[in-house]
Each structure stands twice: as structure tokens, then as C-alpha cells.
Design a protein around this motif. Structure first.
Motif, mmCIF file in Angstrom:
data_model
loop_
_atom_site.group_PDB
_atom_site.id
_atom_site.type_symbol
_atom_site.label_atom_id
_atom_site.label_comp_id
_atom_site.label_asym_id
_atom_site.label_seq_id
_atom_site.Cartn_x
_atom_site.Cartn_y
_atom_site.Cartn_z
ATOM 1 N N HIS A 1 0.834 -1.205 0.000
ATOM 2 C CA HIS A 1 0.000 0.000 0.000
ATOM 3 C C HIS A 1 0.870 1.257 0.000
ATOM 4 O O HIS A 1 0.639 2.181 -0.787
ATOM 5 N N HIS B 1 2.950 8.456 4.247
ATOM 6 C CA HIS B 1 1.673 8.979 4.758
ATOM 7 C C HIS B 1 1.081 8.148 5.899
ATOM 8 O O HIS B 1 0.499 8.673 6.827
ATOM 9 N N ASP B 2 1.253 6.821 5.839
ATOM 10 C CA ASP B 2 0.651 5.952 6.863
ATOM 11 C C ASP B 2 1.660 5.478 7.901
ATOM 12 O O ASP B 2 1.451 4.448 8.536
ATOM 13 N N ASP C 1 -4.187 7.665 -2.075
ATOM 14 C CA ASP C 1 -4.511 6.656 -1.056
ATOM 15 C C ASP C 1 -5.841 5.978 -1.407
ATOM 16 O O ASP C 1 -5.957 4.750 -1.400
ATOM 17 N N TYR D 1 -5.562 -2.358 2.218
ATOM 18 C CA TYR D 1 -5.030 -2.988 3.429
ATOM 19 C C TYR D 1 -5.349 -4.478 3.499
ATOM 20 O O TYR D 1 -5.351 -5.072 4.569
#
Ligand SMILES: [Fe+2]
Ligand SMILES: [Fe+2]
Length: 304
Positions: free
Chosen positions: A121, A151-152, A236, A246
Motif C-alpha cells: 500500500h 503517509h501511513d 490513497d 489494506y
């Protein structure tokens, strides 16, 4: 839009996240690299980048292998770090190094999230961000890549600092097929955006990067970095709609063209007017295989 997280919760998260700074697994080149990425490109010298990449043999080997991926534009693996830096350019080598270091900085042991799925991802989002930024014309493509990659980062923080609570949030999300950030907020009272932000501040990431990490689910809350945050938000979503989410189905209605983030980007980049977002999302399917291969390269460490 969800309600902002209370200030006292943010303070508590920040306190717990401080433990990560002393993690022994962080490669020695990682923090100097982050400092270097904060500098304007003209202040970074070729020799410094070569020195940083060469510092750790396994990371150097991995960088060379990642550099030879078609996703980074080289048909053949460069023989030396210097050759890689010259053919790829300083900025791109910095982001390749960052990609390799990120894989090492957070050892994937007992994660409630499948680390391979997570990396697919993050890398997928990084690639989409760069492609998006290319379509916009202008803008810093490597910065867009870095924003997508990081970003995550808060999910990794949650895996390491709040494993029990985050494990329950993942279970909650899977059972209800809802987005992970919604499940985090419902069960933990905060999301990976707050924990990611705490780490980003601790690591002195640039303000733009902090905004991306903190607001990518609500780009309208970001001030100065709004277009970059909107770009990451859409990338995203694109990844999660295709096969780069995910690892589970999220039951949510997504209309990219109606998304406020698209309006934010259009305001800044008129060139995007002619871009067909639906087609762009289908183009992603072709990139999935290459991204999966790249993730295996990164997860395999420095061994050839
Ligand atoms: Fe996120
Ligand atoms: Fe994400």
C-alpha cells in the motif's frame, strides 16, 4: 468529516511515541537522511549522497537492486552507487534510500497488520503520487513520492507502541468492512494520523510532510500543504479501490471526482482538467505486479 481528536489525547500519544526514538533497529543513516531531505536540493552534494548510501553495505546493495526496478526507470542495475546517483539523480536516489531504510526501521514482528500488505500500500501510494504529480506538470515528483511512502507511518507506530489497542481496531475494521481510520477512532479514540504526526515531529520531518501524515484523511484541515495533502488523499483512495489497500474489502462509496480533494488539486493545477480519473485508476492494475515485486526486494533485505 470526523471530529478532531482531543488535545489531551494527542499529548498522551506523543508521550508514548517518544519511545520509538531510541529504537535500536533504526539504520544509522536514516536520521541524517531525513535531515538531508529537508535541505533545498541545491545544498545537497553528490558526494554526501554517495557517502550516505555507501555507509551500510546491506542497504547499499538493496538500493542498487531497487534502482534497477523498471518502476525507477533504469533498465539495468547500476554497478556502483556513484553510477546510480549519476543516472538516477540525487533526489531520486535519496527517495530510494528512504524506501530501503523505512523497510528496516520498523521490524515487522507480530504486527496486527500484514507487513507485506502494508508495504504494498505505501509503495503503491508513493508510485501513484509520483505519477499524479507528473500528470499535473510542475511540482516536485520525488517529494510527492516521499509523501505517499510516509503517509501511513502512523500504522507502524501503532503496531509498535499500541499493539493491543491497534490489534483490536484492525479486528473491528475487518468485521465491519470499514476504513481503518474510522475503526481506530471508534476503538482507540485516536488514529494513525495522530501517532504518525507525533513521530514525524520527533524526527523533525518538514512541515509539509507533517501535514501529509496528520491530515491525509481530511485534507481540508491542512493549511499551507493543502495541494500535496490532497494529492496523497486521492492516491490513497485510488490504491484502496484497486488491489493496493489494506488486504480487505472496505465497504465505502468513493467518488473521486466529487471528492473535495479533487477540487483542491484542480484549483492549483488546471492541467489536471483533462485527466480521466477512472482510467487512471484502471491503469493502476498494471502497476500492481511491479510494486509487489519491489516490495519483495525491500522485504528481502540486502541479500542478493
Ligand atoms: Fe491513512
Ligand atoms: Fe493509506
Amino acid at each position: 468529516m470526523s471530529t478532531p481528536v482531543a488535545a489531551n489525547v494527542i499529548t498522551q500519544v506523543r508521550e508514548r511515541v517518544k519511545a520509538i526514538e531510541t529504537m535500536p533497529s533504526i539504520p544509522q543513516v536514516f536520521l541524517p537522511l531525513l535531515d538531508m531531505l529537508n535541505l533545498p536540493p541545491d545544498l545537497v552534494s553528490l558526494n554526501e549522497v554517495v557517502k550516505l548510501v555507501s555507509y551500510d553495505n546491506t542497504i547499499a546493495a538493496q538500493c542498487l537492486r531497487v534502482a534497477s526496478s523498471p518502476l525507477f526507470g533504469l533498465a539495468k542495475s547500476p554497478d556502483t552507487i556513484k553510477a546510480a546517483v549519476i543516472s538516477l539523480g540525487l533526489r531520486r536516489v535519496q527517495t530510494i534510500l528512504l524506501t530501503c531504510c523505512m523497510g528496516k526501521a520498523f521490524p515487522a514482528k507480530d504486527w496486527p497488520l500484514d507487513p507485506i500488505v502494508f508495504w504494498r500500500h505505501s509503495l503503491g501510494c508513493a508510485m501513484v503520487c509520483r505519477q499524479f504529480s507528473e500528470k499535473m506538470g510542475g511540482g516536485d515528483r520525488e517529494k510527492a513520492y516521499m509523501a505517499g511512502l510516509m503517509h501511513d507511518i502512523g500504522f507502524m507506530v501503532n503496531c509498535m507502541v499500541f499493539p493491543k489497542e491497534f490489534g483490536a481496531a484492525v479486528k473491528y475494521a475487518l468485521e465491519r468492512q470499514i476504513p481503518l481510520d474510522v475503526a481506530e477512532l471508534a476503538t482507540m479514540g485516536f488514529t494513525h494520523c495522530e501517532s504518525g504526526r507525533a513521530l514525524a515531529e520527533l524526527w523533525n520531518l518538514s512541515d509539509d510532510m507533517i501535514h501529509v501524515i496528520a491530515h491525509h484523511h481530511n485534507p481540508e484541515r491542512s493549511g499551507t500543504a493543502q495541494p500535496l495533502v490532497a494529492l496523497v488523499h486521492l492516491s490513497d483512495l485510488l490504491c484502496r479501490m484497486r488491489a493496493l489497500g489494506y488486504g480487505y474489502y472496505e465497504r465505502q462509496k468513493v467518488d473521486l471526482v466529487e471528492d473535495p480533494a479533487w477540487a483542491i488539486l484542480l484549483r492549483e493545477h488546471r492541467k489536471l482538467d483533462g485527466v480521466d480519473l477512472v482510467r487512471f485508476s484502471f491503469e493502476l492494475d498494471e502497476a500492481v505486479e511491479g510494486i509487489s515485486h519491489l516490495v519483495s526486494t525491500i522485504m528481502a533485505g540486502g541479500n542478493p
